[in-house]
Design an enzyme around this catalytic site. Structure first.
Site, PDB file in Angstrom:
ATOM      1  N   HIS A 219      57.694  77.943  77.157  1.00 13.43           N
ATOM      2  CA  HIS A 219      57.307  77.027  76.084  1.00 13.43           C
ATOM      3  C   HIS A 219      56.587  77.867  75.032  1.00 13.43           C
ATOM      4  O   HIS A 219      55.721  78.687  75.366  1.00 13.43           O
ATOM      5  CB  HIS A 219      56.403  75.955  76.695  1.00 13.43           C
ATOM      6  N   TYR A 245      52.520  70.284  68.826  1.00 12.01           N
ATOM      7  CA  TYR A 245      51.111  69.929  68.945  1.00 12.01           C
ATOM      8  C   TYR A 245      50.277  71.025  68.310  1.00 12.01           C
ATOM      9  O   TYR A 245      50.726  72.168  68.133  1.00 12.01           O
ATOM     10  CB  TYR A 245      50.697  69.672  70.395  1.00 12.01           C
ATOM     11  N   THR A 341      45.808  69.293  82.283  1.00 12.65           N
ATOM     12  CA  THR A 341      45.478  67.896  82.005  1.00 12.65           C
ATOM     13  C   THR A 341      45.080  67.131  83.259  1.00 12.65           C
ATOM     14  O   THR A 341      44.152  66.321  83.244  1.00 12.65           O
ATOM     15  CB  THR A 341      46.691  67.198  81.354  1.00 12.65           C
ATOM     16  N   ASP A 520      56.482  48.115 102.311  1.00 13.44           N
ATOM     17  CA  ASP A 520      56.909  46.909 103.012  1.00 13.44           C
ATOM     18  C   ASP A 520      58.275  47.179 103.617  1.00 13.44           C
ATOM     19  O   ASP A 520      59.117  47.841 103.011  1.00 13.44           O
ATOM     20  CB  ASP A 520      56.906  45.684 102.105  1.00 13.44           C
ATOM     21  N   THR A 522      61.499  45.850 106.663  1.00 12.69           N
ATOM     22  CA  THR A 522      62.076  44.826 107.535  1.00 12.69           C
ATOM     23  C   THR A 522      62.524  45.493 108.819  1.00 12.69           C
ATOM     24  O   THR A 522      63.197  46.531 108.784  1.00 12.69           O
ATOM     25  CB  THR A 522      63.270  44.123 106.869  1.00 12.69           C
ATOM     26  N   GLY A 534      64.637  48.620 107.525  1.00  9.10           N
ATOM     27  CA  GLY A 534      64.854  48.791 106.088  1.00  9.10           C
ATOM     28  C   GLY A 534      63.566  49.209 105.427  1.00  9.10           C
ATOM     29  O   GLY A 534      62.543  48.496 105.535  1.00  9.10           O
ATOM     30  N   GLU A 617      72.526  39.979 104.443  1.00 11.26           N
ATOM     31  CA  GLU A 617      72.764  41.395 104.214  1.00 11.26           C
ATOM     32  C   GLU A 617      73.740  41.833 105.304  1.00 11.26           C
ATOM     33  O   GLU A 617      73.469  41.645 106.497  1.00 11.26           O
ATOM     34  CB  GLU A 617      71.464  42.191 104.296  1.00 11.26           C
ATOM     35  N   TYR A 619      75.883  44.952 106.925  1.00 12.67           N
ATOM     36  CA  TYR A 619      75.946  46.409 106.989  1.00 12.67           C
ATOM     37  C   TYR A 619      77.062  46.857 107.924  1.00 12.67           C
ATOM     38  O   TYR A 619      77.381  46.193 108.922  1.00 12.67           O
ATOM     39  CB  TYR A 619      74.609  46.976 107.481  1.00 12.67           C
TER      40      TYR A 619
END
Length: 779
Positions: A219, A245, A341, A520, A522, A534, A617, A619
């Protein structure tokens, strides 16, 4: 107790900050090894211009930057000169309004200013070219080398050792765990090794057998001769319309540019001198930047360059850092691709994680293990990192397509293409957004340009037909794990009881040590000791693998399988004649799983719905994917079956109030705040009510649809932020979910959402908005 033996590789600003943060938490047996001299090491920290802009679309990166400002200010290593981002186009001015909103959401004070105010702050600007600016008074300049010295001194006073001119040549391991670090002349025993090597990270990772997916890139940075009117104390300026900048160095002006073509750097090509990260200046590539700089700051005309170089920095495939412990070598951690930063904030978050087992900041965007295998390919990293460099100052829409396409496609992809699917991308997967084969809705509301980008009125047709008839959704990108072992393994990891009879499905949560929502999931129980889980991606696979005792098998089966969501009022009529599974309401209830055949295809069917309609669902193994699609498609024509995409899916899930992990809730939120208390066992419920809540808002229909991260105001003050939003075609309103104080999360409460240069009136609503008794799901 001094804690475990920690070796940090790299004494740049990140390595020094981490040593300071660890020793401050009582881990004092810390050794920092640096291949260069201390503390002008020759890495990126040695030449970094030190600009700290806190405003960011990512809450996590914004908080890291804010901590960096606060810490370095307290240590005398920060100059609070403020920042000024200027707009020379209407599009950029609109973007500055959006960035102002991010600041409000993340509690970073800023103000939008007119051209005259811009010129008052930075008198050298040609205000005739300006349309306005964004001023953040607490931004400024981190004094990188001083910050290294001060933090190293603090760490040293607590017992840390810093050793310069000591190159690491080997990461020593034993039985899959790190045990030491070897340099040219010594072996250092270690319980934990942290690579803070910056753009040398891939080389250190190679010593450990751990992919560190970043690309070093050059850069351009120059420093002019003296310019009248330039002095320390001027704000730092970003002219993002031209990828530039500016900052003051006394009466000299420093100019950084991303306007040139990307310049990837090979580690083998770096010079062997004291400043290997400062490559020779290439004047031809700076010509356009210099002209653009003069246009904005006419006082530069006739000036020359006192210093110029091409400085090397790290870029990743998605623009985020690489933080965390490797799953390939336990005890080997990384803190890479972290710029000045975010240096102190990232070090703080990592130190918390190492010492306490969790970070107070949500780090899923930054986690080293967030990528799937294909995303670690050098070619993928290179192409995506180059694109990120080119777009670093661009106005990027959250749905803009990435540089790499068609990396992962489901078996249904040929049929989707035949139907005119318009694809988006997520985690390398091609995902249909909508299908051109479906007609656009005549009822669709006009949208503002921003939210209307990468959207089509076809999505309304697909949403309405899902509610009225039946639709197919590609669920293949959902990560699926096979777990073989006693149910107690999963029960110990999850928030609710998954020890249910074979054939049951449980929606549950993975929680971090403080009760934050780590994911979360299943859990479908296929046999006494076999489960299909899942999950939300590689990080969940990592969590289960780390926790699995001997004898428990955890395997990612996503790539070898595929899945379709078949949802809508006609779903049962469609599927019943095709399968040997009894799909009658009493035989196959909501949150159950069955295995059998659909036509000639062996399938696993889960009675679940993420869109709030009757359905499954479905599969199967990937080899049967096309046959599964064709079987359903042929039979479905009698029932008006359509294929539907992600845009309709999001609208339908928000009508039903379903949360998306990583968007609506993270480890910074607990289940009760997020409205997921039902997924927590009664014995784990807190005694006190939550002080904040994820709240459903109905937004006044002005044609504007928030995209996420916008501030929410009450009484003139920012009190929260939007997570997800979409137009709900069934409820005929814009829906936004937002975090609000509990006192405001009361139906009927009116708030405002900051959206660009305007505020949208919104009203708190009871949820779910659609089918509150769940009758359509269970019929």
């Amino acid at each position: 107790m001094p804690g475990p033996k920690v070796v940090i590789i790299g004494a740049g600003i990140v390595g020094c900050a981490l040593a300071d943060e660890l020793t401050g938490r009582g881990w004092t047996d810390v050794t920092v090894l640096e291949q260069g001299p201390l503390f002008v090491t020759g890495g990126s920290s040695s030449h970094a211009p030190g600009l700290v802009f806190q405003t960011n679309p990512s809450r996590t990166l914004a908080r890291m930057a804010r901590y960096t400002v606060e810490k370095y200010s307290s240590l005398g290593c920060f100059s609070t000169v403020g920042s000024l981002e200027v707009a020379t186009t209407p599009e950029r001015l609109a973007e500055l309004h959006r960035r102002f909103g991010y600041g409000q959401s993340w509690e970073i004070s800023s103000s939008l200013v007119d051209p005259a105010e811009c010129a008052a702050m930075f008198p050298l600007l040609d205000k005739s070219r300006l349309l306005g600016g964004l001023h953040v008074p607490t931004d400024g300049l981190a004094l990188a080398i001083k910050a290294c010295e001060v933090q190293a001194s603090r760490a040293g006073e607590r017992g840390a050792r810093f050793i310069g001119n000591s190159r690491v040549i080997e990461i020593v391991s034993r039985k899959g765990r790190v045990s030491g670090v070897r340099t040219d002349d010594q072996l250092y025993d270690a319980d934990i090794v942290v690579s803070c090597a910056g753009f040398w990270g891939p080389a250190i990772g190679a010593l450990a057998g751990v992919p560190v997916p970043l690309l070093p890139m050059a850069h351009q940075y120059v420093r002019t001769t003296g310019v009248a009117g330039v002095a320390d104390g001027l704000p730092i300026v970003r002219h993002q319309d031209r990828d530039l900048y500016f900052r003051a160095h006394g009466d000299r002006l420093g100019i950084g540019s991303y306007l040139h073509e990307p310049m990837p750097v090979s580690l083998d090509e770096l010079p062997g001198d004291a400043h290997p990260s400062k490559l020779p200046y290439t004047p031809e590539t700076f010509k356009q930047s210099w002209s653009a700089a003069i246009e904005l700051i006419p006082a530069l005309r006739g000036k020359t360059l006192e210093e110029a170089f091409n400085g090397v920095f790290s870029f990743t495939a998605d623009g985020f850092p690489l933080i965390g412990e490797s799953r390939d070598l336990r005890g080997f951690w990384t803190a890479e691709a972290i710029w000045v930063t975010h240096s102190a904030g990232a070090a703080m978050a990592l130190a918390e994680w190492m010492v306490d087992g969790r970070s107070s900041l949500d780090l899923h965007e930054c986690d080293l293990n967030r990528f799937d295998a294909a995303q670690l390919a050098p070619g993928y990293v290179r192409k995506r990192a180059i694109r990120n460099f080119a777009e670093v100052y661009d106005i990027v829409h959250p749905l803009d397509p990435p540089a790499v396409r068609n990396l992962r496609v489901s078996p249904f992809h040929p049929r989707q293409a035949e139907l005119g699917a318009v694809f988006g991308e997520a985690a390398g997967w091609e995902r249909p957004l909508w299908y051109a084969s479906n007609p656009p809705s005549d009822e669709a509301r006009p949208r503002d340009e921003w939210s209307g980008r990468h959207w089509s009125p076809i999505a309304e047709t697909e949403a309405r037909l899902t509610r009225r008839r039946v639709a197919l959704y590609d669920m293949s990108p959902l990560t699926r794990l096979e777990v073989i072992g006693p149910v107690g393994f999963l029960n110990a990891l999850t928030s609710s009881n998954v020890d249910r009879p074979v054939g049951s499905v449980v929606y549950t949560l993975l929680l971090d040590p403080a009760g934050g929502v780590a994911s979360d999931v299943t859990v479908a129980r296929l046999a006494e000791d076999r489960f299909q889980v899942g999950v939300n991606g590689p990080l969940d696979l990592d969590r289960l693998l780390r926790a699995a005792p001997p004898g428990v098998v955890v395997r990612d089966v996503t790539g070898g399988t595929c899945g379709l969501g078949l949802w809508g009022p006609a779903a049962r009529e469609l599927v019943a004649p095709l399968t040997d599974i009894d799909v009658s309401p009493d035989a196959f209830k909501y949150f159950q799983v069955r295995r059998g055949y659909l036509g000639m295809v062996p399938v696993t069917m889960l009675r679940l719905s993420y869109v709030g309609e009757l359905g499954w669902e479905i599969y199967t193994e990937a080899e049967y994917g096309l046959r599964l699609w064709d079987t359903l498609w042929a039979a479905g024509q009698e029932y008006g079956l359509i294929a539907a995409g992600r845009a309709a899916f999001t609208s339908l899930r928000l009508e039903k109030g379903y949360r998306a992990w990583g968007v609506d809730m993270t480890t910074e939120d607990d289940p009760f705040q997020a409205g997921l208390g039902f997924a927590v066992s009664p014995d784990k419920r807190p005694a006190t009510a939550p002080d904040r809540r994820l709240t459903c808002l109905l937004v006044a229909d002005t044609g504007d649809v928030p995209m996420g991260s916008e501030p929410v105001y009450a009484g003139g003050f920012a009190v929260g932020h939007v997570t997800s939003a979409a137009y709900g075609h069934t409820v005929e309103s814009v829906i936004a979910y937002a975090w609000l104080p509990s006192a405001l999360a009361v139906p009927g409460t009116q708030v405002e959402i900051g959206y660009f240069d305007r505020r949208l009136l919104a009203t708190v609503a009871a949820e779910p908005l659609f089918d509150p008794k769940h009758e359509r799901l269970r019929r």
